[in-house]
Scaffold this motif. Structure first.
Motif, PDB file in Angstrom:
ATOM      1  N   ALA A  35       0.806  -1.217   0.000  1.00 53.88           N
ATOM      2  CA  ALA A  35       0.000   0.000   0.000  1.00 53.88           C
ATOM      3  C   ALA A  35       0.840   1.268   0.000  1.00 53.88           C
ATOM      4  CB  ALA A  35      -0.936   0.001   1.206  1.00 53.88           C
ATOM      5  N   TRP A  36       1.952   1.261   0.730  1.00 52.09           N
ATOM      6  CA  TRP A  36       2.751   2.491   0.836  1.00 52.09           C
ATOM      7  C   TRP A  36       3.285   2.958  -0.519  1.00 52.09           C
ATOM      8  CZ3 TRP A  36       8.500   2.627   1.388  1.00 52.09           C
ATOM      9  CH2 TRP A  36       8.975   3.944   1.522  1.00 52.09           C
ATOM     10  N   PRO A  37       3.958   2.107  -1.314  1.00 50.38           N
ATOM     11  CA  PRO A  37       4.422   2.590  -2.624  1.00 50.38           C
ATOM     12  C   PRO A  37       3.282   3.036  -3.530  1.00 50.38           C
ATOM     13  CG  PRO A  37       5.514   0.533  -2.042  1.00 50.38           C
ATOM     14  CD  PRO A  37       4.400   0.728  -1.067  1.00 50.38           C
ATOM     15  N   ALA A  38       2.155   2.310  -3.469  1.00 51.45           N
ATOM     16  CA  ALA A  38       1.022   2.676  -4.327  1.00 51.45           C
ATOM     17  C   ALA A  38       0.433   4.027  -3.928  1.00 51.45           C
ATOM     18  CB  ALA A  38      -0.052   1.588  -4.253  1.00 51.45           C
ATOM     19  N   ALA A  39       0.400   4.292  -2.623  1.00 49.26           N
ATOM     20  CA  ALA A  39      -0.171   5.557  -2.153  1.00 49.26           C
ATOM     21  C   ALA A  39       0.757   6.741  -2.385  1.00 49.26           C
ATOM     22  CB  ALA A  39      -0.516   5.450  -0.670  1.00 49.26           C
ATOM     23  N   ARG A  40       2.042   6.494  -2.566  1.00 46.79           N
ATOM     24  CA  ARG A  40       3.026   7.571  -2.738  1.00 46.79           C
ATOM     25  C   ARG A  40       3.572   7.610  -4.168  1.00 46.79           C
ATOM     26  NH1 ARG A  40       0.818   8.570   1.221  1.00 46.79           N
ATOM     27  NH2 ARG A  40       1.644   8.985   3.323  1.00 46.79           N
ATOM     28  N   THR A  41       2.791   7.122  -5.123  1.00 45.75           N
ATOM     29  CA  THR A  41       3.233   7.130  -6.517  1.00 45.75           C
ATOM     30  C   THR A  41       3.283   8.554  -7.061  1.00 45.75           C
ATOM     31  OG1 THR A  41       2.324   4.930  -6.915  1.00 45.75           O
ATOM     32  CG2 THR A  41       2.733   6.303  -8.843  1.00 45.75           C
ATOM     33  N   ALA A  42       4.457   8.975  -7.516  1.00 47.88           N
ATOM     34  CA  ALA A  42       4.668  10.312  -8.068  1.00 47.88           C
ATOM     35  C   ALA A  42       6.023  10.331  -8.754  1.00 47.88           C
ATOM     36  CB  ALA A  42       4.610  11.377  -6.966  1.00 47.88           C
ATOM     37  N   PRO A  43       6.229  11.210  -9.744  1.00 55.73           N
ATOM     38  CA  PRO A  43       7.537  11.248 -10.431  1.00 55.73           C
ATOM     39  C   PRO A  43       8.650  11.730  -9.515  1.00 55.73           C
ATOM     40  CG  PRO A  43       6.134  13.053 -11.158  1.00 55.73           C
ATOM     41  CD  PRO A  43       5.275  12.181 -10.310  1.00 55.73           C
ATOM     42  N   ARG A  44       9.756  11.000  -9.542  1.00 55.14           N
ATOM     43  CA  ARG A  44      10.947  11.359  -8.766  1.00 55.14           C
ATOM     44  C   ARG A  44      12.169  11.195  -9.659  1.00 55.14           C
ATOM     45  NH1 ARG A  44       7.286   8.752  -5.621  1.00 55.14           N
ATOM     46  NH2 ARG A  44       6.751   9.689  -3.604  1.00 55.14           N
ATOM     47  N   ASP A  45      12.712  12.312 -10.123  1.00 55.51           N
ATOM     48  CA  ASP A  45      13.833  12.288 -11.071  1.00 55.51           C
ATOM     49  C   ASP A  45      13.494  11.435 -12.282  1.00 55.51           C
ATOM     50  OD1 ASP A  45      15.471  13.980  -9.575  1.00 55.51           O
ATOM     51  OD2 ASP A  45      16.213  12.333  -8.354  1.00 55.51           O
ATOM     52  N   LEU A  46      12.294  11.581 -12.787  1.00 58.11           N
ATOM     53  CA  LEU A  46      11.846  10.837 -13.961  1.00 58.11           C
ATOM     54  C   LEU A  46      12.567  11.373 -15.196  1.00 58.11           C
ATOM     55  CD1 LEU A  46       9.580   8.703 -14.776  1.00 58.11           C
ATOM     56  CD2 LEU A  46       8.292  10.699 -15.545  1.00 58.11           C
ATOM     57  N   PRO A  47      13.301  10.546 -15.926  1.00 54.31           N
ATOM     58  CA  PRO A  47      14.030  11.025 -17.102  1.00 54.31           C
ATOM     59  C   PRO A  47      13.082  11.565 -18.182  1.00 54.31           C
ATOM     60  CG  PRO A  47      14.862   8.891 -16.402  1.00 54.31           C
ATOM     61  CD  PRO A  47      13.591   9.129 -15.643  1.00 54.31           C
ATOM     62  N   LEU A  48      13.268  12.817 -18.530  1.00 51.15           N
ATOM     63  CA  LEU A  48      12.419  13.480 -19.524  1.00 51.15           C
ATOM     64  C   LEU A  48      13.291  14.330 -20.433  1.00 51.15           C
ATOM     65  CD1 LEU A  48       9.556  14.229 -20.568  1.00 51.15           C
ATOM     66  CD2 LEU A  48       9.567  16.102 -18.906  1.00 51.15           C
ATOM     67  N   GLY A  49      13.072  14.233 -21.732  1.00 48.00           N
ATOM     68  CA  GLY A  49      13.864  14.981 -22.689  1.00 48.00           C
ATOM     69  C   GLY A  49      13.232  16.311 -23.055  1.00 48.00           C
ATOM     70  N   VAL A  50      14.080  17.267 -23.410  1.00 46.73           N
ATOM     71  CA  VAL A  50      13.649  18.553 -23.959  1.00 46.73           C
ATOM     72  C   VAL A  50      14.493  18.786 -25.201  1.00 46.73           C
ATOM     73  CG1 VAL A  50      13.529  21.038 -23.600  1.00 46.73           C
ATOM     74  CG2 VAL A  50      12.982  19.480 -21.721  1.00 46.73           C
ATOM     75  N   ALA A  51      13.848  18.958 -26.359  1.00 45.92           N
ATOM     76  CA  ALA A  51      14.564  19.056 -27.626  1.00 45.92           C
ATOM     77  C   ALA A  51      14.246  20.369 -28.323  1.00 45.92           C
ATOM     78  CB  ALA A  51      14.206  17.882 -28.533  1.00 45.92           C
ATOM     79  N   GLY A  52      15.285  20.954 -28.930  1.00 44.71           N
ATOM     80  CA  GLY A  52      15.125  22.201 -29.657  1.00 44.71           C
ATOM     81  C   GLY A  52      16.234  23.174 -29.321  1.00 44.71           C
ATOM     82  N   PRO A  53      16.247  24.325 -29.949  1.00 50.25           N
ATOM     83  CA  PRO A  53      17.263  25.347 -29.639  1.00 50.25           C
ATOM     84  C   PRO A  53      17.177  25.767 -28.177  1.00 50.25           C
ATOM     85  CG  PRO A  53      16.064  25.872 -31.651  1.00 50.25           C
ATOM     86  CD  PRO A  53      15.335  24.739 -31.022  1.00 50.25           C
ATOM     87  N   PRO A  54      18.321  26.017 -27.524  1.00 47.43           N
ATOM     88  CA  PRO A  54      18.303  26.395 -26.105  1.00 47.43           C
ATOM     89  C   PRO A  54      17.422  27.589 -25.802  1.00 47.43           C
ATOM     90  CG  PRO A  54      20.532  25.884 -26.811  1.00 47.43           C
ATOM     91  CD  PRO A  54      19.685  25.869 -28.042  1.00 47.43           C
TER      92      PRO A  54
END
Length: 337
Positions: A35-54
């Motif tokens: 129950a604890w992991p299911a109740a505390r599900t949220a992104p934590r340092d989830l790898p996400l890309g950003v593409a394009g000119p700075p």
């Protein structure tokens, strides 16, 4: 009551008290682990890309970093590089700045939960600012299992199959090479049957058939060898000890229902070092991503299998030595006359 009967009555009473105390403790541990992991599900340092000119991506990155600790941002020059990173399982998705406006790339095959979370976060933020984001599913989940429910459901049966194989080998008294061959043979058959059901019949796995069968078999062998190895060293209680680790830690900490980065720290990391978590990650890689990022979980499962089989051999060697060093009848010279 006589003193002789006191120990006889005390034994059953102590065992009853132990059961009364142990059952609530195990129930509490099970509720905590699941129950604890299911109740505390949220992104934590989830790898996400950003593409394009700075200059164009600075505003998007600033908005994403407002959610402190939620995303681990990876920068890419263009959409092609972001797509390649998703297909290599480096990131779960990417926000791309194009001439037509921002575009969200997702991979529902990696995690339908994460894909939905990214879509809600990015498109919701754009809608609040009066904009619109086009979403592209780069690596889509199979049509037969769009929510990933079947893959998530496969974690528990494989764990049970491994525990059963290790327990049966131990209870039948198989040791050494015979025990190892039995475990390998049982795991191989489980892999073939599971691949036939999940790939050929249900169509929820879409990768290379034999690679999927090998992954399912290796996942089973990792658990079965660990159970049998622990029992070979500790005796029958070793079955319960390893079953507890696999069922109460490995299964809920696997991240199969969402992603390891969606679980509380350090649960996600711990889960990937246990057979259920490594097995589910490896299965996603071979089933949907042509084996990308498969080396780590494959090595984890292999180490579990090798160490478990090594413990089986070691336990057999120790038993043989104890028998050889056991007490022997002391020979004395006979007296004459």
């Amino acid at each position: 009551m006589s003193t002789a009967s006191a120990p006889a009555t005390r034994g059953p009473a102590l065992r009853a008290i132990a059961v009364v105390v142990l059952v609530p403790v195990l129930s509490a541990l099970a509720l905590w682990a699941f129950a604890w992991p299911a109740a505390r599900t949220a992104p934590r340092d989830l790898p996400l890309g950003v593409a394009g000119p700075p200059a164009a991506t600075a505003g998007i990155e600033e908005k994403l970093t407002r959610q402190e600790g939620a995303f681990e941002i990876h920068h890419y020059a263009d959409e092609a590089a972001a797509r390649a990173a998703i297909e290599d399982r480096t990131v779960y998705g990417a926000v791309v700045v194009t001439a037509r406006g921002p575009e969200l790339l997702t991979a529902s095959a990696a995690s339908p939960v994460v894909a939905q979370l990214l879509q809600q976060a990015v498109t919701g933020q754009a809608a609040a600012e009066g904009g619109e984001v086009r979403t592209v599913d780069v690596v889509a989940a199979p049509a037969a299992d769009p929510r990933g429910a079947a893959l998530n459901a496969s974690v528990l049966p494989l764990a049970i199959a491994g525990i059963a194989a290790g327990a049966v080998v131990t209870l039948l008294g198989l040791r050494g090479v015979r025990a190892a061959l039995t475990l390998v043979g049982a795991a191989a058959l489980v892999g073939l049957v599971a691949a036939a059901l999940a790939h050929s019949w249900l169509g929820v796995l879409t990768g290379h058939w034999w690679a999927e069968a090998a992954t399912l078999g290796l996942s089973t062998l990792a658990v079965g060898a660990a159970v049998a190895g622990c029992a070979a060293l500790l005796g029958t209680p070793g079955i319960g000890a390893m079953a507890f680790v696999v069922m109460f830690l490995g299964n809920p900490f696997s991240g199969a229902a969402s992603a390891p980065q969606m679980l509380p720290e350090p649960v996600g990391a711990i889960g990937q070092w246990l057979p259920p978590g490594a097995g589910s990650t490896l299965l996603r890689s071979v089933a949907f991503f042509d084996g990308a990022a498969a080396t780590g979980p494959a090595l984890t499962l292999t180490w579990w299998a090798v160490l478990g089989l090594g413990a089986v051999a070691l336990g057999d060697a120790l038993k043989r030595r104890r028998k050889e060093d056991g007490p022997t009848a002391e020979r004395r010279p006979a007296l004459v006359g």
